[in-house]
Scaffold this active site. Structure first.
Site, PDB file in Angstrom:
ATOM      1  N   SER A 163       0.835  -1.199   0.000  1.00  0.00           N
ATOM      2  CA  SER A 163       0.000   0.000   0.000  1.00  0.00           C
ATOM      3  C   SER A 163       0.872   1.253   0.000  1.00  0.00           C
ATOM      4  O   SER A 163       1.666   1.444  -0.913  1.00  0.00           O
ATOM      5  CB  SER A 163      -0.973  -0.047   1.164  1.00  0.00           C
ATOM      6  OG  SER A 163      -1.985   0.894   0.971  1.00  0.00           O
ATOM      7  N   ASP A 209      -9.577  -4.601  -4.940  1.00  0.00           N
ATOM      8  CA  ASP A 209      -9.075  -3.589  -4.003  1.00  0.00           C
ATOM      9  C   ASP A 209      -9.911  -2.316  -4.132  1.00  0.00           C
ATOM     10  O   ASP A 209      -9.977  -1.719  -5.207  1.00  0.00           O
ATOM     11  CB  ASP A 209      -7.603  -3.301  -4.325  1.00  0.00           C
ATOM     12  CG  ASP A 209      -6.903  -2.432  -3.289  1.00  0.00           C
ATOM     13  OD1 ASP A 209      -7.575  -1.644  -2.592  1.00  0.00           O
ATOM     14  OD2 ASP A 209      -5.668  -2.539  -3.200  1.00  0.00           O
ATOM     15  N   HIS A 241      -7.655  -5.278  -0.856  1.00  0.00           N
ATOM     16  CA  HIS A 241      -6.453  -4.490  -0.560  1.00  0.00           C
ATOM     17  C   HIS A 241      -5.506  -5.252   0.363  1.00  0.00           C
ATOM     18  O   HIS A 241      -4.321  -4.940   0.417  1.00  0.00           O
ATOM     19  CB  HIS A 241      -6.856  -3.165   0.089  1.00  0.00           C
ATOM     20  CG  HIS A 241      -5.714  -2.219   0.309  1.00  0.00           C
ATOM     21  ND1 HIS A 241      -4.919  -1.758  -0.715  1.00  0.00           N
ATOM     22  CD2 HIS A 241      -5.225  -1.646   1.445  1.00  0.00           C
ATOM     23  CE1 HIS A 241      -3.996  -0.937  -0.224  1.00  0.00           C
ATOM     24  NE2 HIS A 241      -4.161  -0.862   1.090  1.00  0.00           N
TER      25      HIS A 241
HETATM   26  O1  9J3 Z   1      -1.169   2.134   3.053  1.00  0.00           O
HETATM   27  C1  9J3 Z   1      -2.348   2.064   2.750  1.00  0.00           C
HETATM   28  O2  9J3 Z   1      -3.137   1.172   3.121  1.00  0.00           O
HETATM   29  C2  9J3 Z   1      -2.839   3.238   1.939  1.00  0.00           C
HETATM   30  C3  9J3 Z   1      -4.269   3.261   1.687  1.00  0.00           C
HETATM   31  C4  9J3 Z   1      -4.967   4.391   2.386  1.00  0.00           C
HETATM   32  O3  9J3 Z   1      -5.500   4.243   3.442  1.00  0.00           O
HETATM   33  O4  9J3 Z   1      -4.943   5.587   1.744  1.00  0.00           O
HETATM   34  C5  9J3 Z   1      -5.894   6.556   2.138  1.00  0.00           C
HETATM   35  C6  9J3 Z   1      -5.274   7.690   2.869  1.00  0.00           C
END
Ligand code: 9J3
Ligand code: ZN
Length: 292
Positions: A163, A209, A241
Protein backbone atom coordinates in the site's frame (compact mmCIF):
# COMPACT_ATOMS: atom_id res chain seq x y z
CA UNK A 1 -11.98 -13.75 -14.11
CA UNK A 2 -9.45 -15.84 -15.98
CA UNK A 3 -7.65 -15.74 -19.27
CA UNK A 4 -5.41 -18.75 -19.30
CA UNK A 5 -6.23 -20.91 -22.28
CA UNK A 6 -5.06 -18.51 -24.96
CA UNK A 7 -1.56 -18.51 -23.53
CA UNK A 8 -1.35 -22.29 -23.35
CA UNK A 9 -2.36 -22.50 -27.00
CA UNK A 10 0.22 -19.89 -27.93
CA UNK A 11 2.89 -22.11 -26.40
CA UNK A 12 1.92 -25.18 -28.40
CA UNK A 13 4.43 -24.66 -31.21
CA UNK A 14 7.27 -24.52 -28.70
CA UNK A 15 6.09 -27.71 -27.02
CA UNK A 16 5.86 -29.47 -30.36
CA UNK A 17 9.32 -28.25 -31.31
CA UNK A 18 10.78 -29.62 -28.09
CA UNK A 19 9.01 -32.95 -28.46
CA UNK A 20 10.28 -33.08 -32.02
CA UNK A 21 13.67 -33.85 -30.67
CA UNK A 22 17.25 -32.74 -30.71
CA UNK A 23 19.52 -32.71 -27.70
CA UNK A 24 18.20 -30.70 -24.77
CA UNK A 25 20.68 -29.02 -22.48
CA UNK A 26 20.09 -29.87 -18.84
CA UNK A 27 18.87 -26.70 -17.11
CA UNK A 28 20.89 -24.85 -14.53
CA UNK A 29 24.29 -26.46 -14.94
CA UNK A 30 27.25 -24.88 -16.73
CA UNK A 31 25.94 -21.38 -17.45
CA UNK A 32 24.36 -20.97 -14.03
CA UNK A 33 27.53 -21.99 -12.24
CA UNK A 34 29.23 -19.01 -13.88
CA UNK A 35 27.02 -16.68 -11.85
CA UNK A 36 28.76 -15.82 -8.56
CA UNK A 37 25.46 -14.68 -7.03
CA UNK A 38 23.59 -17.92 -7.55
CA UNK A 39 22.44 -19.43 -4.25
CA UNK A 40 20.53 -22.64 -3.62
CA UNK A 41 19.59 -25.63 -5.77
CA UNK A 42 18.11 -25.58 -9.25
CA UNK A 43 14.57 -24.33 -8.61
CA UNK A 44 11.34 -26.17 -9.26
CA UNK A 45 7.78 -24.88 -9.07
CA UNK A 46 7.36 -26.98 -5.96
CA UNK A 47 10.34 -25.30 -4.30
CA UNK A 48 9.14 -21.74 -4.89
CA UNK A 49 5.59 -22.60 -3.81
CA UNK A 50 6.57 -24.39 -0.62
CA UNK A 51 6.26 -22.86 2.83
CA UNK A 52 10.05 -22.72 3.24
CA UNK A 53 13.03 -22.65 0.91
CA UNK A 54 16.32 -24.50 1.25
CA UNK A 55 18.08 -22.18 3.74
CA UNK A 56 17.68 -22.32 7.51
CA UNK A 57 17.03 -18.82 8.84
CA UNK A 58 17.35 -16.81 12.01
CA UNK A 59 15.99 -13.42 12.97
CA UNK A 60 17.00 -10.48 15.08
CA UNK A 61 14.95 -7.54 16.34
CA UNK A 62 16.12 -3.99 15.53
CA UNK A 63 15.04 -1.51 18.18
CA UNK A 64 13.70 1.83 16.98
CA UNK A 65 15.95 3.38 19.64
CA UNK A 66 19.08 2.01 17.94
CA UNK A 67 18.51 3.43 14.45
CA UNK A 68 17.77 6.69 12.66
CA UNK A 69 15.73 7.29 9.55
CA UNK A 70 13.27 4.45 10.07
CA UNK A 71 11.40 2.88 12.94
CA UNK A 72 13.31 -0.33 13.56
CA UNK A 73 11.97 -3.73 12.64
CA UNK A 74 13.11 -7.31 12.23
CA UNK A 75 15.99 -8.78 10.21
CA UNK A 76 15.67 -12.33 8.83
CA UNK A 77 18.76 -13.98 7.38
CA UNK A 78 20.04 -17.31 6.13
CA UNK A 79 22.36 -18.81 8.74
CA UNK A 80 24.67 -20.32 6.08
CA UNK A 81 28.00 -18.47 5.86
CA UNK A 82 29.67 -20.94 3.50
CA UNK A 83 28.45 -19.45 0.21
CA UNK A 84 29.45 -15.81 0.49
CA UNK A 85 27.09 -12.89 0.94
CA UNK A 86 23.40 -12.63 0.10
CA UNK A 87 21.34 -9.95 -1.61
CA UNK A 88 18.87 -8.09 0.59
CA UNK A 89 15.41 -6.58 0.52
CA UNK A 90 13.77 -3.96 2.74
CA UNK A 91 9.99 -4.16 3.11
CA UNK A 92 7.58 -1.49 4.40
CA UNK A 93 4.04 -2.00 5.72
CA UNK A 94 1.10 0.24 4.81
CA UNK A 95 -0.68 3.19 6.40
CA UNK A 96 -1.43 2.61 10.12
CA UNK A 97 0.14 -0.88 10.01
CA UNK A 98 3.42 -2.18 11.36
CA UNK A 99 5.80 -4.89 10.19
CA UNK A 100 3.76 -7.63 11.84
CA UNK A 101 1.17 -7.10 9.08
CA UNK A 102 3.64 -8.57 6.57
CA UNK A 103 5.89 -10.65 8.75
CA UNK A 104 5.09 -13.96 7.05
CA UNK A 105 7.34 -12.69 4.24
CA UNK A 106 10.45 -12.52 6.44
CA UNK A 107 11.29 -16.19 6.90
CA UNK A 108 9.68 -17.08 3.59
CA UNK A 109 12.01 -14.90 1.51
CA UNK A 110 15.08 -15.38 3.72
CA UNK A 111 14.78 -19.15 3.38
CA UNK A 112 15.52 -18.78 -0.34
CA UNK A 113 18.78 -16.93 0.31
CA UNK A 114 18.03 -13.26 0.97
CA UNK A 115 18.57 -11.03 3.97
CA UNK A 116 15.25 -9.35 4.72
CA UNK A 117 14.68 -6.26 6.84
CA UNK A 118 11.01 -5.71 7.60
CA UNK A 119 10.57 -2.21 8.93
CA UNK A 120 8.30 -0.33 11.24
CA UNK A 121 7.87 3.24 10.10
CA UNK A 122 8.68 6.24 12.30
CA UNK A 123 4.97 6.92 12.62
CA UNK A 124 2.16 4.78 11.31
CA UNK A 125 0.81 7.76 9.38
CA UNK A 126 3.96 8.34 7.30
CA UNK A 127 3.21 8.93 3.61
CA UNK A 128 4.75 7.07 0.65
CA UNK A 129 7.63 9.50 0.08
CA UNK A 130 8.66 9.13 3.71
CA UNK A 131 8.28 5.35 3.53
CA UNK A 132 10.58 5.38 0.50
CA UNK A 133 13.27 7.28 2.42
CA UNK A 134 12.82 4.92 5.36
CA UNK A 135 13.31 1.86 3.14
CA UNK A 136 16.61 3.32 1.96
CA UNK A 137 17.66 4.20 5.52
CA UNK A 138 16.90 0.61 6.51
CA UNK A 139 19.06 -0.74 3.67
CA UNK A 140 21.89 1.57 4.71
CA UNK A 141 21.56 0.41 8.30
CA UNK A 142 21.46 -3.21 7.18
CA UNK A 143 24.59 -3.02 5.05
CA UNK A 144 26.65 -0.59 7.16
CA UNK A 145 25.81 -1.01 10.82
CA UNK A 146 23.62 -4.04 11.51
CA UNK A 147 24.82 -7.20 13.20
CA UNK A 148 24.40 -9.08 9.89
CA UNK A 149 26.19 -6.53 7.69
CA UNK A 150 28.96 -9.00 6.80
CA UNK A 151 26.34 -11.38 5.39
CA UNK A 152 24.93 -8.81 2.95
CA UNK A 153 26.13 -7.82 -0.50
CA UNK A 154 25.59 -4.04 -0.42
CA UNK A 155 25.61 -3.89 -4.21
CA UNK A 156 22.54 -6.14 -4.58
CA UNK A 157 19.56 -4.57 -2.82
CA UNK A 158 15.81 -4.46 -3.35
CA UNK A 159 12.69 -2.84 -1.90
CA UNK A 160 9.10 -3.91 -1.45
CA UNK A 161 6.08 -2.79 0.49
CA UNK A 162 2.32 -2.84 0.93
CA UNK A 163 0.00 0.00 0.00
CA UNK A 164 1.69 3.27 1.05
CA UNK A 165 4.74 1.05 1.58
CA UNK A 166 4.37 -0.17 -2.00
CA UNK A 167 4.09 3.45 -3.10
CA UNK A 168 7.18 3.98 -0.97
CA UNK A 169 9.04 1.24 -2.80
CA UNK A 170 8.45 3.15 -6.06
CA UNK A 171 9.72 6.33 -4.39
CA UNK A 172 12.83 4.46 -3.21
CA UNK A 173 13.53 3.04 -6.66
CA UNK A 174 13.03 6.47 -8.20
CA UNK A 175 15.59 8.04 -5.90
CA UNK A 176 18.14 5.21 -5.82
CA UNK A 177 18.52 3.87 -9.32
CA UNK A 178 21.14 1.32 -8.23
CA UNK A 179 18.42 -0.85 -6.65
CA UNK A 180 18.16 -4.21 -8.39
CA UNK A 181 14.46 -4.91 -7.85
CA UNK A 182 11.28 -3.29 -6.57
CA UNK A 183 8.07 -5.12 -5.66
CA UNK A 184 5.08 -2.92 -4.76
CA UNK A 185 2.16 -4.89 -3.28
CA UNK A 186 -1.26 -3.23 -3.73
CA UNK A 187 0.64 0.06 -4.04
CA UNK A 188 -0.97 3.38 -3.13
CA UNK A 189 0.40 6.74 -4.23
CA UNK A 190 -0.93 10.13 -5.33
CA UNK A 191 1.87 10.24 -7.92
CA UNK A 192 0.58 8.12 -10.78
CA UNK A 193 3.60 8.30 -13.09
CA UNK A 194 6.93 6.53 -12.63
CA UNK A 195 9.06 7.04 -15.74
CA UNK A 196 12.03 7.82 -13.46
CA UNK A 197 12.23 4.21 -12.27
CA UNK A 198 14.76 2.09 -14.14
CA UNK A 199 14.83 -0.77 -11.61
CA UNK A 200 13.11 -4.00 -12.65
CA UNK A 201 9.70 -3.70 -10.97
CA UNK A 202 6.99 -6.28 -10.36
CA UNK A 203 3.68 -4.81 -9.18
CA UNK A 204 1.01 -6.93 -7.51
CA UNK A 205 -2.59 -5.72 -7.50
CA UNK A 206 -5.77 -7.02 -5.91
CA UNK A 207 -8.61 -7.37 -8.39
CA UNK A 208 -11.22 -6.13 -5.90
CA UNK A 209 -9.08 -3.59 -4.00
CA UNK A 210 -11.27 -0.63 -3.03
CA UNK A 211 -8.59 1.20 -0.99
CA UNK A 212 -5.98 1.40 -3.76
CA UNK A 213 -8.04 0.33 -6.78
CA UNK A 214 -5.87 -1.19 -9.49
CA UNK A 215 -7.52 1.09 -12.06
CA UNK A 216 -6.12 4.19 -10.35
CA UNK A 217 -2.99 2.78 -8.71
CA UNK A 218 -1.29 -0.50 -9.72
CA UNK A 219 -2.23 -0.47 -13.42
CA UNK A 220 -1.37 3.17 -14.18
CA UNK A 221 1.83 2.75 -12.16
CA UNK A 222 2.71 -0.29 -14.26
CA UNK A 223 1.87 1.49 -17.50
CA UNK A 224 3.97 4.53 -16.50
CA UNK A 225 7.11 2.43 -15.87
CA UNK A 226 8.31 3.24 -19.36
CA UNK A 227 12.00 3.12 -18.46
CA UNK A 228 12.09 0.14 -16.12
CA UNK A 229 14.55 -2.40 -17.51
CA UNK A 230 11.88 -5.06 -16.95
CA UNK A 231 8.42 -4.85 -15.43
CA UNK A 232 5.49 -7.09 -14.61
CA UNK A 233 1.96 -6.75 -13.29
CA UNK A 234 0.25 -9.62 -11.49
CA UNK A 235 -3.33 -9.25 -10.29
CA UNK A 236 -4.64 -11.50 -7.52
CA UNK A 237 -8.02 -12.90 -8.60
CA UNK A 238 -10.69 -11.67 -6.17
CA UNK A 239 -7.95 -10.06 -4.09
CA UNK A 240 -8.83 -7.24 -1.69
CA UNK A 241 -6.45 -4.49 -0.56
CA UNK A 242 -5.30 -6.81 2.19
CA UNK A 243 -4.14 -9.85 0.20
CA UNK A 244 -0.49 -9.26 1.25
CA UNK A 245 -1.38 -9.48 4.93
CA UNK A 246 -1.77 -13.25 4.95
CA UNK A 247 0.53 -15.90 3.56
CA UNK A 248 -0.07 -16.06 -0.20
CA UNK A 249 1.63 -18.64 -2.40
CA UNK A 250 1.40 -16.58 -5.59
CA UNK A 251 2.90 -13.54 -3.91
CA UNK A 252 5.70 -15.63 -2.46
CA UNK A 253 6.59 -17.59 -5.59
CA UNK A 254 6.79 -14.53 -7.80
CA UNK A 255 8.52 -12.32 -5.25
CA UNK A 256 11.14 -15.05 -4.88
CA UNK A 257 11.45 -15.40 -8.65
CA UNK A 258 11.76 -11.64 -9.23
CA UNK A 259 14.35 -11.24 -6.45
CA UNK A 260 16.32 -14.24 -7.68
CA UNK A 261 16.26 -13.05 -11.26
CA UNK A 262 17.18 -9.40 -10.65
CA UNK A 263 19.00 -9.29 -7.28
CA UNK A 264 20.98 -12.50 -7.85
CA UNK A 265 20.99 -12.33 -11.66
CA UNK A 266 19.88 -15.94 -11.43
CA UNK A 267 18.57 -16.87 -14.86
CA UNK A 268 17.44 -20.27 -13.55
CA UNK A 269 14.32 -18.40 -12.39
CA UNK A 270 13.53 -16.93 -15.80
CA UNK A 271 11.38 -20.00 -16.47
CA UNK A 272 8.88 -18.85 -13.83
CA UNK A 273 8.67 -15.26 -15.12
CA UNK A 274 8.54 -15.76 -18.90
CA UNK A 275 6.15 -16.34 -20.50
CA UNK A 276 4.26 -14.01 -18.18
CA UNK A 277 2.69 -16.07 -15.36
CA UNK A 278 -0.85 -17.32 -15.93
CA UNK A 279 -1.55 -19.27 -12.74
CA UNK A 280 -5.07 -19.98 -11.63
CA UNK A 281 -5.55 -17.25 -9.06
CA UNK A 282 -4.35 -14.43 -11.30
CA UNK A 283 -7.07 -12.33 -12.93
CA UNK A 284 -4.59 -10.38 -15.06
CA UNK A 285 -0.87 -10.55 -15.78
CA UNK A 286 1.35 -8.40 -17.90
CA UNK A 287 5.06 -8.07 -18.46
CA UNK A 288 7.97 -7.24 -20.67
CA UNK A 289 8.81 -10.79 -21.57
CA UNK A 290 9.49 -11.12 -25.29
CA UNK A 291 6.16 -11.58 -27.04
CA UNK A 292 4.01 -10.54 -24.08
O1 9J3 B 1 -1.17 2.13 3.05
C1 9J3 B 1 -2.35 2.06 2.75
O2 9J3 B 1 -3.14 1.17 3.12
C2 9J3 B 1 -2.84 3.24 1.94
C3 9J3 B 1 -4.27 3.26 1.69
C4 9J3 B 1 -4.97 4.39 2.39
O3 9J3 B 1 -5.50 4.24 3.44
O4 9J3 B 1 -4.94 5.59 1.74
C5 9J3 B 1 -5.89 6.56 2.14
C6 9J3 B 1 -5.27 7.69 2.87
ZN1 ZN C 1 5.57 10.68 -11.23
Amino acid sequence: MKKNLVRKLKMLPAIVALAGGGALVAPGTAAAADNPYERGPDPTEQLIESARGPFATAQTRVSSLSVTGFGGGVIYYPTDTSQGTFGAVAISPGFTADWTSLDWLGPRLASHGFVVIGIDTITRLDQPDSRGRQLLAALDYLTQRSSVRSRVDASRLAVAGHSMGGGGSLEAAKSRTSLKAAIPLAPWNLDKTWPEVVTPTMIFGGELDTVAPVSTHAIPFYNSLTNAREKAYLEIDNGSHFFPNVSNTLVAKYMISWLKRYVDNDTRYEQFLCPVPDDRGLSDSRGTCPGS
